[in-house]
Design a protein around this motif. Structure first.
Motif, PDB file in Angstrom:
ATOM      1  N   GLY A  43      18.828  34.474  69.861  1.00  0.00           N
ATOM      2  CA  GLY A  43      17.736  34.810  68.957  1.00  0.00           C
ATOM      3  C   GLY A  43      17.611  33.751  67.884  1.00  0.00           C
ATOM      4  O   GLY A  43      17.457  32.568  68.181  1.00  0.00           O
ATOM      5  N   ALA A  44      17.738  34.140  66.638  1.00  0.00           N
ATOM      6  CA  ALA A  44      17.602  33.215  65.515  1.00  0.00           C
ATOM      7  C   ALA A  44      18.937  32.580  65.112  1.00  0.00           C
ATOM      8  O   ALA A  44      19.034  31.961  64.059  1.00  0.00           O
ATOM      9  N   ARG A 104      14.160  28.048  63.238  1.00  0.00           N
ATOM     10  CA  ARG A 104      13.986  29.422  63.730  1.00  0.00           C
ATOM     11  C   ARG A 104      12.717  30.043  63.178  1.00  0.00           C
ATOM     12  O   ARG A 104      12.243  29.676  62.108  1.00  0.00           O
ATOM     13  N   ARG A 105      12.205  30.984  63.916  1.00  0.00           N
ATOM     14  CA  ARG A 105      11.049  31.765  63.476  1.00  0.00           C
ATOM     15  C   ARG A 105      11.523  33.202  63.313  1.00  0.00           C
ATOM     16  O   ARG A 105      12.170  33.753  64.194  1.00  0.00           O
ATOM     17  N   GLY A 106      11.215  33.810  62.196  1.00  0.00           N
ATOM     18  CA  GLY A 106      11.619  35.188  61.962  1.00  0.00           C
ATOM     19  C   GLY A 106      13.041  35.285  61.442  1.00  0.00           C
ATOM     20  O   GLY A 106      13.763  34.308  61.345  1.00  0.00           O
ATOM     21  N   GLU A 107      13.395  36.496  61.093  1.00  0.00           N
ATOM     22  CA  GLU A 107      14.709  36.752  60.505  1.00  0.00           C
ATOM     23  C   GLU A 107      15.747  37.042  61.584  1.00  0.00           C
ATOM     24  O   GLU A 107      15.423  37.444  62.696  1.00  0.00           O
ATOM     25  N   VAL A 108      16.992  36.883  61.216  1.00  0.00           N
ATOM     26  CA  VAL A 108      18.097  37.211  62.099  1.00  0.00           C
ATOM     27  C   VAL A 108      18.270  38.724  62.102  1.00  0.00           C
ATOM     28  O   VAL A 108      18.203  39.369  61.057  1.00  0.00           O
ATOM     29  N   ARG A 109      18.475  39.286  63.278  1.00  0.00           N
ATOM     30  CA  ARG A 109      18.670  40.731  63.396  1.00  0.00           C
ATOM     31  C   ARG A 109      20.148  41.021  63.639  1.00  0.00           C
ATOM     32  O   ARG A 109      20.886  40.187  64.162  1.00  0.00           O
ATOM     33  N   ALA A 110      20.582  42.221  63.272  1.00  0.00           N
ATOM     34  CA  ALA A 110      21.969  42.627  63.512  1.00  0.00           C
ATOM     35  C   ALA A 110      22.303  42.547  64.996  1.00  0.00           C
ATOM     36  O   ALA A 110      23.436  42.219  65.372  1.00  0.00           O
ATOM     37  N   ALA A 111      21.325  42.811  65.865  1.00  0.00           N
ATOM     38  CA  ALA A 111      21.564  42.722  67.316  1.00  0.00           C
ATOM     39  C   ALA A 111      21.943  41.293  67.716  1.00  0.00           C
ATOM     40  O   ALA A 111      22.789  41.100  68.599  1.00  0.00           O
ATOM     41  N   ASP A 112      21.318  40.281  67.073  1.00  0.00           N
ATOM     42  CA  ASP A 112      21.678  38.888  67.345  1.00  0.00           C
ATOM     43  C   ASP A 112      23.132  38.631  66.938  1.00  0.00           C
ATOM     44  O   ASP A 112      23.885  37.967  67.650  1.00  0.00           O
ATOM     45  N   VAL A 113      23.507  39.161  65.785  1.00  0.00           N
ATOM     46  CA  VAL A 113      24.876  38.995  65.287  1.00  0.00           C
ATOM     47  C   VAL A 113      25.859  39.647  66.262  1.00  0.00           C
ATOM     48  O   VAL A 113      26.894  39.057  66.597  1.00  0.00           O
ATOM     49  N   PRO A 131      18.039  34.004  53.526  1.00  0.00           N
ATOM     50  CA  PRO A 131      18.431  35.068  52.610  1.00  0.00           C
ATOM     51  C   PRO A 131      18.708  36.418  53.273  1.00  0.00           C
ATOM     52  O   PRO A 131      19.486  37.205  52.751  1.00  0.00           O
ATOM     53  N   ALA A 132      18.105  36.718  54.411  1.00  0.00           N
ATOM     54  CA  ALA A 132      18.305  38.020  55.055  1.00  0.00           C
ATOM     55  C   ALA A 132      19.515  38.049  55.980  1.00  0.00           C
ATOM     56  O   ALA A 132      19.875  39.117  56.482  1.00  0.00           O
ATOM     57  N   LEU A 133      20.152  36.910  56.202  1.00  0.00           N
ATOM     58  CA  LEU A 133      21.281  36.886  57.145  1.00  0.00           C
ATOM     59  C   LEU A 133      22.462  37.716  56.657  1.00  0.00           C
ATOM     60  O   LEU A 133      23.133  38.361  57.454  1.00  0.00           O
ATOM     61  N   GLN A 134      22.708  37.729  55.373  1.00  0.00           N
ATOM     62  CA  GLN A 134      23.835  38.506  54.863  1.00  0.00           C
ATOM     63  C   GLN A 134      23.703  39.972  55.248  1.00  0.00           C
ATOM     64  O   GLN A 134      24.665  40.587  55.711  1.00  0.00           O
ATOM     65  N   ALA A 135      22.535  40.552  55.086  1.00  0.00           N
ATOM     66  CA  ALA A 135      22.332  41.963  55.432  1.00  0.00           C
ATOM     67  C   ALA A 135      22.558  42.192  56.924  1.00  0.00           C
ATOM     68  O   ALA A 135      23.189  43.183  57.318  1.00  0.00           O
ATOM     69  N   ALA A 136      22.091  41.281  57.774  1.00  0.00           N
ATOM     70  CA  ALA A 136      22.277  41.432  59.222  1.00  0.00           C
ATOM     71  C   ALA A 136      23.747  41.344  59.599  1.00  0.00           C
ATOM     72  O   ALA A 136      24.243  42.125  60.419  1.00  0.00           O
ATOM     73  N   VAL A 137      24.470  40.426  58.981  1.00  0.00           N
ATOM     74  CA  VAL A 137      25.899  40.260  59.266  1.00  0.00           C
ATOM     75  C   VAL A 137      26.673  41.492  58.798  1.00  0.00           C
ATOM     76  O   VAL A 137      27.541  42.003  59.508  1.00  0.00           O
ATOM     77  N   GLU A 138      26.359  41.986  57.604  1.00  0.00           N
ATOM     78  CA  GLU A 138      27.033  43.183  57.099  1.00  0.00           C
ATOM     79  C   GLU A 138      26.680  44.405  57.942  1.00  0.00           C
ATOM     80  O   GLU A 138      27.543  45.238  58.228  1.00  0.00           O
ATOM     81  N   GLN A 139      25.426  44.518  58.367  1.00  0.00           N
ATOM     82  CA  GLN A 139      25.008  45.634  59.222  1.00  0.00           C
ATOM     83  C   GLN A 139      25.758  45.599  60.554  1.00  0.00           C
ATOM     84  O   GLN A 139      26.038  46.637  61.145  1.00  0.00           O
ATOM     85  N   ALA A 140      26.117  44.397  61.005  1.00  0.00           N
ATOM     86  CA  ALA A 140      26.859  44.241  62.258  1.00  0.00           C
ATOM     87  C   ALA A 140      28.355  44.479  62.069  1.00  0.00           C
ATOM     88  O   ALA A 140      29.121  44.379  63.015  1.00  0.00           O
TER      89      ALA A 140
END
Length: 187
Positions: free
Chosen positions: A37-38, A59-68, A92-101
């Protein structure tokens, strides 16, 4: 400091873009990029320290927890640490995705400055590692060892055959020499 250019705030986006290109280019000389993904995971070819996963360049779009999650599964398959790195201002949104994962995020440095530094001084086939030090708040985390190992690897990559470490006999007040359980020299 004399001779060091001052970075104007309006130059920051251009600087961050150059850094992102650098972060993407460095591992490509010794690793194969795998895209999730991203995110990009650089899989090292041969021996050496594994690379962290990071946001894909362009990359286009934000990183998702599923990618992590997908990257973490691949890192487990490879037997490498499950780690990610990024510049907060560019993703900036990667931290939330990593923590969500399910991962813990440690901001480094957090205040805009370096935590640890050092230098190597090559002359012919010999190099001295000197001036390795960490900020008081960042000590006892293995940063000095990591910086020293990186300096040794850099020296070796430039054809240096003998590397030695110099340490001060008198340290400034409040400083300590850390210890870590790791093989030396690093391979």
């Amino acid at each position: 400091m004399r001779g060091v250019p001052y970075l104007e705030l309006e130059d920051l986006p251009a600087l961050l873009e150059r850094l992102e290109h650098y972060y993407d280019a460095v591992p490509r000389s010794g690793a194969r990029p795998e895209n999730f993904g991203a995110l990009t995971l650089f899989v090292r070819a041969g021996q050496g320290w594994p690379f962290s996963a990071r946001p894909a360049l362009g990359r286009r779009g934000e990183v998702r927890a599923a990618d992590v999650h997908r990257v973490r599964l691949r890192q487990r398959e490879l037997g490498v640490p499950e780690s990610f790195e990024w510049v907060a201002e560019t993703a900036p949104a990667l931290q939330a995705a990593v923590e969500q994962a399910g991962l813990f995020v440690r901001a480094c440095p957090g205040d805009g400055g370096a935590l640890c530094a050092g230098q190597q001084q090559p002359v012919g086939k010999v190099s001295e590692i000197a001036g390795v030090g960490a900020l008081p708040a960042a000590r006892r985390r293995g940063l000095g060892l990591a910086v020293s190992a990186a300096l040794v690897a850099d020296a070796r990559s430039r054809g240096v055959e003998t590397v030695f470490l110099s340490a001060a006999t008198r340290m400034p007040p409040g400083s300590t020499l850390g210890s870590a359980s790791a093989p030396w020299p690093p391979h």
